[in-house]
Design a protein around this motif. Structure first.
Motif, PDB file in Angstrom:
ATOM      1  N   UNK A  54       5.287   6.833  -2.141  1.00 42.17           N
ATOM      2  CA  UNK A  54       3.923   6.426  -2.713  1.00 42.17           C
ATOM      3  C   UNK A  54       3.466   5.116  -2.172  1.00 42.17           C
ATOM      4  N   UNK A  55       1.983   5.046  -1.715  1.00 43.21           N
ATOM      5  CA  UNK A  55       1.637   4.026  -1.251  1.00 43.21           C
ATOM      6  C   UNK A  55       0.065   4.186  -1.434  1.00 43.21           C
ATOM      7  N   UNK A  56      -0.623   2.973  -1.799  1.00 42.96           N
ATOM      8  CA  UNK A  56      -2.273   3.152  -2.033  1.00 42.96           C
ATOM      9  C   UNK A  56      -2.639   2.020  -0.928  1.00 42.96           C
ATOM     10  N   UNK A  57      -3.635   2.476  -0.285  1.00 51.40           N
ATOM     11  CA  UNK A  57      -4.343   1.706   0.986  1.00 51.40           C
ATOM     12  C   UNK A  57      -5.672   1.598   0.584  1.00 51.40           C
ATOM     13  N   UNK A  58      -6.200   0.332  -0.311  1.00 49.60           N
ATOM     14  CA  UNK A  58      -7.610   0.122  -0.610  1.00 49.60           C
ATOM     15  C   UNK A  58      -8.244  -0.341   0.557  1.00 49.60           C
ATOM     16  N   UNK A  59      -9.626   0.186   0.908  1.00 48.31           N
ATOM     17  CA  UNK A  59     -10.459   0.013   2.085  1.00 48.31           C
ATOM     18  C   UNK A  59     -11.787  -0.489   1.462  1.00 48.31           C
TER      19      UNK A  59
END
Length: 194
Positions: free
Chosen positions: A35-40
């Motif tokens: 699991x990974x979250x990349x906010x942009x």
């Protein structure tokens, strides 16, 4: 040369496993990994939209030797998104003006009290609603044996019309059905900010 959207490094999330024995004698488990979250920065460049990309894997396992056969099973991978303040109903801006000539007396020279005037009354409102939590499905897999998995890479996620922070977490649910009962087990990742 590539001209993409600027982004921070993806934030990894610790793996999670949940399991339980069913009344029929099966050992049911689900695991969340990768699991990974990349906010942009959002494409609309608005303060009320959050945007990002998520990656993750969910695995379901049916173990043991139950007393009643499993008729069917399903694995679901998804996200829960929590908006702090819902602004989706928008707002309004009102402007009232009153123009005219004032022929009144205010106790001074009558000449000073005659003349044009303009009153401008500005008002507005924003409809603030309590925050909400929304579930978004990333994948659904029918179990055709004892295991099944769903993997997503850089799935797009966005939340519109939200003031304040937006919380995000992964979830995985595995459900099985026998002639006697329905059972499910759920796993949840850590809560992060989108």
């Amino acid at each position: 040369m590539s001209h993409g959207v600027a982004a921070a490094e993806p934030i990894p999330i610790a793996d999670v496993t949940q399991s339980s024995d069913t009344d029929d004698g099966w050992h049911l488990s689900t695991t969340l990994t990768r699991m990974a979250i990349n906010s942009v920065p959002n494409m609309a460049a608005t303060a009320f939209t959050r945007e990002g990309f998520v990656t993750g894997k969910a695995v379901a396992t049916i173990g043991g030797n139950g007393s009643i056969p499993v008729n069917s099973g399903v694995l679901v991978l998804g996200l829960q998104l929590g908006c702090q303040v819902d602004l989706s109903e928008g707002g309004s801006l009102n402007a009232d003006t009153d123009l005219g000539i004032s022929p009144g007396l205010k106790g001074g020279d009558p000449i000073d009290d005659v003349g044009p005037y303009a009153d401008i009354d500005l008002g507005g409102s924003i409809n603030l609603l309590p925050g909400n939590i929304t579930n978004i499905g990333l994948g659904k897999k029918a179990l055709k044996g004892r295991t099944g998995e769903i993997v997503v890479h850089d799935a797009h996620v966005k939340v519109d019309g939200c003031g304040g922070q937006v919380a995000i977490r992964f979830f995985a649910t595995v459900m099985i059905d026998t002639d006697k009962s329905d059972d499910s087990i759920n796993a949840y990742g850590d809560i992060l900010t989108l």
